[in-house]
Design a protein around this motif. Structure first.
Motif, PDB file in Angstrom:
ATOM      1  N   UNK A 282       9.176  10.796  -7.963  1.00  0.00           N
ATOM      2  CA  UNK A 282       8.687   9.828  -8.936  1.00  0.00           C
ATOM      3  C   UNK A 282       8.408   8.486  -8.241  1.00  0.00           C
ATOM      4  N   UNK A 283       9.381   8.052  -7.443  1.00  0.00           N
ATOM      5  CA  UNK A 283       9.233   6.784  -6.737  1.00  0.00           C
ATOM      6  C   UNK A 283       8.121   6.863  -5.703  1.00  0.00           C
ATOM      7  N   UNK A 284       8.048   8.011  -5.011  1.00  0.00           N
ATOM      8  CA  UNK A 284       7.055   8.171  -3.957  1.00  0.00           C
ATOM      9  C   UNK A 284       5.636   8.167  -4.529  1.00  0.00           C
ATOM     10  N   UNK A 285       5.463   8.830  -5.661  1.00  0.00           N
ATOM     11  CA  UNK A 285       4.135   8.813  -6.289  1.00  0.00           C
ATOM     12  C   UNK A 285       3.675   7.382  -6.536  1.00  0.00           C
ATOM     13  N   UNK A 286       4.596   6.607  -7.061  1.00  0.00           N
ATOM     14  CA  UNK A 286       4.268   5.206  -7.341  1.00  0.00           C
ATOM     15  C   UNK A 286       3.950   4.467  -6.025  1.00  0.00           C
ATOM     16  N   UNK A 287       4.809   4.648  -5.016  1.00  0.00           N
ATOM     17  CA  UNK A 287       4.617   3.964  -3.735  1.00  0.00           C
ATOM     18  C   UNK A 287       3.251   4.306  -3.133  1.00  0.00           C
ATOM     19  N   UNK A 288       2.877   5.585  -3.197  1.00  0.00           N
ATOM     20  CA  UNK A 288       1.633   5.993  -2.559  1.00  0.00           C
ATOM     21  C   UNK A 288       0.402   5.507  -3.332  1.00  0.00           C
ATOM     22  N   UNK A 289       0.641   4.958  -4.529  1.00  0.00           N
ATOM     23  CA  UNK A 289      -0.492   4.400  -5.265  1.00  0.00           C
ATOM     24  C   UNK A 289      -0.648   2.900  -4.993  1.00  0.00           C
ATOM     25  N   UNK A 290       0.334   2.321  -4.303  1.00  0.00           N
ATOM     26  CA  UNK A 290       0.275   0.883  -4.033  1.00  0.00           C
ATOM     27  C   UNK A 290      -0.579   0.598  -2.800  1.00  0.00           C
ATOM     28  N   UNK A 291      -1.245  -0.568  -2.802  1.00  0.00           N
ATOM     29  CA  UNK A 291      -2.267  -0.820  -1.786  1.00  0.00           C
ATOM     30  C   UNK A 291      -1.788  -1.633  -0.587  1.00  0.00           C
ATOM     31  N   UNK A 292      -0.681  -2.356  -0.737  1.00  0.00           N
ATOM     32  CA  UNK A 292      -0.283  -3.219   0.377  1.00  0.00           C
ATOM     33  C   UNK A 292       1.197  -3.030   0.717  1.00  0.00           C
ATOM     34  N   UNK A 293       1.522  -3.451   1.949  1.00  0.00           N
ATOM     35  CA  UNK A 293       2.904  -3.333   2.419  1.00  0.00           C
ATOM     36  C   UNK A 293       3.837  -4.138   1.537  1.00  0.00           C
ATOM     37  N   UNK A 294       3.393  -5.349   1.142  1.00  0.00           N
ATOM     38  CA  UNK A 294       4.302  -6.194   0.368  1.00  0.00           C
ATOM     39  C   UNK A 294       4.541  -5.620  -1.026  1.00  0.00           C
ATOM     40  N   UNK A 295       3.515  -4.980  -1.588  1.00  0.00           N
ATOM     41  CA  UNK A 295       3.721  -4.316  -2.879  1.00  0.00           C
ATOM     42  C   UNK A 295       4.722  -3.167  -2.737  1.00  0.00           C
ATOM     43  N   UNK A 296       4.560  -2.411  -1.664  1.00  0.00           N
ATOM     44  CA  UNK A 296       5.462  -1.277  -1.419  1.00  0.00           C
ATOM     45  C   UNK A 296       6.896  -1.776  -1.278  1.00  0.00           C
ATOM     46  N   UNK A 297       7.051  -2.788  -0.441  1.00  0.00           N
ATOM     47  CA  UNK A 297       8.394  -3.303  -0.179  1.00  0.00           C
ATOM     48  C   UNK A 297       9.029  -3.872  -1.445  1.00  0.00           C
ATOM     49  N   UNK A 298       8.232  -4.629  -2.175  1.00  0.00           N
ATOM     50  CA  UNK A 298       8.729  -5.254  -3.395  1.00  0.00           C
ATOM     51  C   UNK A 298       9.163  -4.199  -4.405  1.00  0.00           C
ATOM     52  N   UNK A 299       8.306  -3.186  -4.573  1.00  0.00           N
ATOM     53  CA  UNK A 299       8.623  -2.129  -5.533  1.00  0.00           C
ATOM     54  C   UNK A 299       9.903  -1.386  -5.110  1.00  0.00           C
ATOM     55  N   UNK A 300       9.959  -0.980  -3.842  1.00  0.00           N
ATOM     56  CA  UNK A 300      11.132  -0.225  -3.377  1.00  0.00           C
ATOM     57  C   UNK A 300      12.406  -1.054  -3.513  1.00  0.00           C
ATOM     58  N   UNK A 301      12.308  -2.341  -3.152  1.00  0.00           N
ATOM     59  CA  UNK A 301      13.495  -3.195  -3.248  1.00  0.00           C
ATOM     60  C   UNK A 301      13.955  -3.337  -4.692  1.00  0.00           C
ATOM     61  N   UNK A 302      13.010  -3.280  -5.625  1.00  0.00           N
ATOM     62  CA  UNK A 302      13.396  -3.449  -7.031  1.00  0.00           C
ATOM     63  C   UNK A 302      14.066  -2.194  -7.591  1.00  0.00           C
ATOM     64  N   UNK A 303      13.690  -1.017  -7.061  1.00  0.00           N
ATOM     65  CA  UNK A 303      14.297   0.201  -7.622  1.00  0.00           C
ATOM     66  C   UNK A 303      15.491   0.704  -6.805  1.00  0.00           C
ATOM     67  N   UNK A 304      15.614   0.195  -5.567  1.00  0.00           N
ATOM     68  CA  UNK A 304      16.728   0.650  -4.733  1.00  0.00           C
ATOM     69  C   UNK A 304      17.675  -0.504  -4.483  1.00  0.00           C
ATOM     70  N   UNK A 305      18.870  -0.376  -4.971  1.00  0.00           N
ATOM     71  CA  UNK A 305      19.852  -1.416  -4.701  1.00  0.00           C
ATOM     72  C   UNK A 305      20.616  -0.971  -3.462  1.00  0.00           C
ATOM     73  N   UNK A 306      20.320  -1.630  -2.366  1.00  0.00           N
ATOM     74  CA  UNK A 306      20.913  -1.189  -1.094  1.00  0.00           C
ATOM     75  C   UNK A 306      22.389  -1.542  -1.044  1.00  0.00           C
TER      76      UNK A 306
END
Lengths: 567, 87
Positions: free
Chosen positions: A543-567
């Motif tokens: 689910x997360x990967x589908x969303x990530x692969x639809x994003x166009x820039x590195x910063x969008x990817x990073x921002x999205x992943x950081x928001x859904x993954x609490x490290x």
């Protein structure tokens, strides 16, 4: 106050200032040299006995290697040259104290003046020996660190191995010193014993008082003497949190690496020396996914012989037993030069004559390494991996050479693993694009994300003007990784990752979704990555990967992943 | 007196472990054993002297044995160095 944090963890406790016992004495003339020499010999003997006891204590708390170093003090004090010179001085009328002291002083100054750190560190050992023997000669009672109460923070000018040997680690909340750094022997010991430590704290001996409360942060190097209540509360909480995390991670020790929906993964280590294989196991790695062999060739004057290489590979294989050991063939060139190989200076070394390209053109060197690896394969579960593959011919040529050497070994009646796997690093843009073709020719893939990111983005991470492009989360790099993993899965071959990205919590769900089968990380990351993998189901990762692969820039990817993954 | 010129082959040179193993082995022989390096003469039965000499990988040294059993001492010492102290 600030020092160098050398051993992670937060320590809160009461200061114990450990004054170096004053081993001052008044030099005097002796008449009876025979009696003085016998007094000296007795002290040396007693020192050796004490040291043996300390070494055994250290063997229990810090391991064999540390005990051996401690036992090295016995060989220092029994050095025939040292003893001979001391006795000469005694014969000339000097007392044992000043005779031994001056000889030690001589070696301390020689070693301290040396250019290499290894020799410099020997000065600490001689100092330790000098203090030990002089204390015995002078009848000074040594500070008993073994008796200190729980919650003690030891504060000392220089921490010596013999002090550490005395320590009961459950009583020591931390260590502060005025000298030393990350690579000091005492720092290594503190890490092995998991005691938080900060070194090179300026004037700590004069600014601290016995019994004062102190906080130290062994990661940041922070030292707070007589903290206020808010600080104590703050750090107590941090400390608890750290300890909880460590305890939490310990639950994953000895367990298989499985995702939340039960898929099993291989979680292995990257190593650079055969001894690191033991470290990999100590950190609960399930084997070795990348054994870099460059170390064998560095600091040499010529190519190491087949026997020499065989011994090193065999050593690692024996440590790992039936666990996997993937040996990468020589990866020189680029930024890694080996003078005696006579590599020409290149305009553009990363695009040049390196790794598999060099090895295929220098068959003699390549044959030696491959024969050594094949011979070692009789002693464990070894695979061969070629670095920097860019086209199918390189794989074919490399594999043909392996087959030829196998035939040669068979003829000579030398044992090796007939089913040894031969795989490749997929770390160039070319390899990513023709991954489908390469997968047919390889037994496995290993994605080297460090080079793959650089070659895909055409960006040097070391160049601050372009390093913003260097990220494994760039859409281009993610697509490259996905296509490599897909190609491997379509051909039913295992695919691992041995770059830094394999341990990145933001990357792990993507790798699970793409279908990676093996994670190869640095030893200290093992338990953390195992926990991270256990958090994900394939469904959630997809689910997360589908969303990530639809994003166009590195910063969008990073921002999205950081928001859904609490490290 | 017998001697042999050698090159230190192991990466770390004569550090603690090789130096003490080497000095220990040479200590068993009755002859004098020393190493000429960089214009200085070092007692090869002394770990401390060997460490102080700072002989590194690639250093050219001369191993000299003088006295009883000098041939045997030279043979064993040279072999240890050539084998890189098993490192």
């Amino acid at each position: 106050m600030k020092g160098i944090g050398v051993s992670a963890g937060i320590g809160i406790g009461k200061i114990l200032l450990v004054e170096e016992h004053s081993v001052e004495y008044t030099p005097k003339q002796v008449e009876d040299a025979v009696a003085e020499k016998s007094r000296f010999r007795n002290s040396v003997e007693q020192f050796c006995n004490n040291t043996r006891v300390q070494a055994e204590a250290l063997r229990k708390s810090a391991g064999d290697k540390e005990a051996e170093i401690m036992l090295g003090h016995i060989s220092i004090v029994n050095d025939p040259f040292l003893l001979g010179e001391v006795e000469k001085l005694i014969d000339a009328g000097q007392c044992a104290e000043s005779s031994f002291d001056s000889m030690c002083e001589m070696f301390i100054s020689i070693f301290s003046a040396a250019e290499d750190d290894l020799t410099k560190q020997r000065a600490t050992d001689v100092r330790d020996v000098r203090t030990g023997v002089l204390s015995i000669l002078l009848g000074i009672k040594e500070v008993k660190l073994s008796d200190v109460p729980e919650g003690t923070v030891i504060c000392v000018k220089e921490l010596t191995p013999s002090m550490i040997a005395e320590i009961k680690k459950e009583n020591i909340a931390g260590i502060l010193t005025e000298t030393g750094s990350t690579t000091s022997h005492s720092a290594i010991l503190a890490r092995v014993m998991e005691i938080p430590a900060v070194m090179s704290v300026p004037d700590i001996m004069t600014s601290a008082e016995n019994g004062s409360v102190v906080i130290l942060d062994g990661s940041k190097g922070t030292v707070i003497i007589s903290p206020d209540e808010a600080q104590i509360a703050d750090y107590t909480e941090k400390r608890e949190k750290l300890l909880r995390e460590i305890r939490e991670l310990q639950k994953y020790r000895g367990k298989p690496t499985v995702s939340a929906d039960g898929t099993e993964y291989e979680l292995v280590c990257n190593i650079g020396k055969p001894d690191d294989a033991a470290k990999a196991l100590e950190f609960d790695g399930e084997g070795v996914g990348l054994f870099r062999t460059e170390f064998l060739f560095m600091d040499k004057t010529s190519v190491p012989s087949e026997d020499e290489q065989f011994a090193e590979y065999k050593k690692a294989a024996m440590i790992l037993g039936s666990r996997p050991l993937i040996i990468r063939t020589l990866d020189i060139g680029g930024d890694k030069d080996i003078p005696y190989l006579g590599l020409a200076k290149e305009e553009n070394p990363f695009m040049g004559f390196r790794a598999i390209r060099y090895c295929l053109k220098n068959r003699d060197l390549f044959r030696i390494q491959l024969r050594a690896i094949l011979r070692a394969s009789a002693f464990g579960n070894i695979s061969i991996m070629f670095p920097l593959i860019t086209c199918v011919e390189e794989v074919r040529e490399g594999k043909a050479l392996v087959e030829q050497l196998k035939a040669e070994l068979t003829e000579q009646g030398i044992e090796f693993d007939r089913n040894i796997k031969v795989g490749i690093m997929t770390e160039t843009a070319a390899a990513g694009i023709i991954a489908d073709l390469l997968a047919r020719e390889s037994d496995f893939f290993s994605i080297g994300t460090n080079d793959l990111t650089g070659y895909t983005m055409a960006a040097d991470r070391g160049n601050s003007d372009v390093s913003y492009l260097y990220s494994a989360l760039q859409p281009a790099v993610l697509r490259m990784i996905r296509s490599i993993i897909t190609a491997a899965r379509n051909n039913n071959i295992p695919v691992g990752m041995c770059g830094e990205a394999a341990a990145d919590p933001l990357m792990i769900p993507l790798l699970i979704s793409f279908g990676l089968t093996e994670f190869s990380v640095s030893a200290p990351s093992i338990l953390r990555v195992r926990k991270c993998i256990s958090d994900w189901t394939k469904e959630k990762a997809d689910e997360i990967t589908d969303k990530v692969m639809s994003l166009a820039t590195e910063s969008e990817v990073r921002e999205y992943l950081s928001s859904v993954i609490v490290a | 007196m017998v001697s042999k010129v050698l090159t230190v082959p192991n990466a770390q040179g004569f550090h603690m472990r090789p130096a003490s193993v080497f000095a220990g082995a040479m200590g068993k022989y009755p002859c004098n054993v020393f190493i000429n390096f960089n214009g200085n003469k070092y007692n090869a039965k002394s770990t401390l002297n060997l460490i102080a000499a700072c002989m590194k990988c690639g250093s050219e040294i001369e191993l000299v044995c003088d006295g009883d059993q000098e041939e045997a001492a030279l043979a064993e010492g040279a072999k240890m160095i050539e084998d890189g102290f098993g490192e």
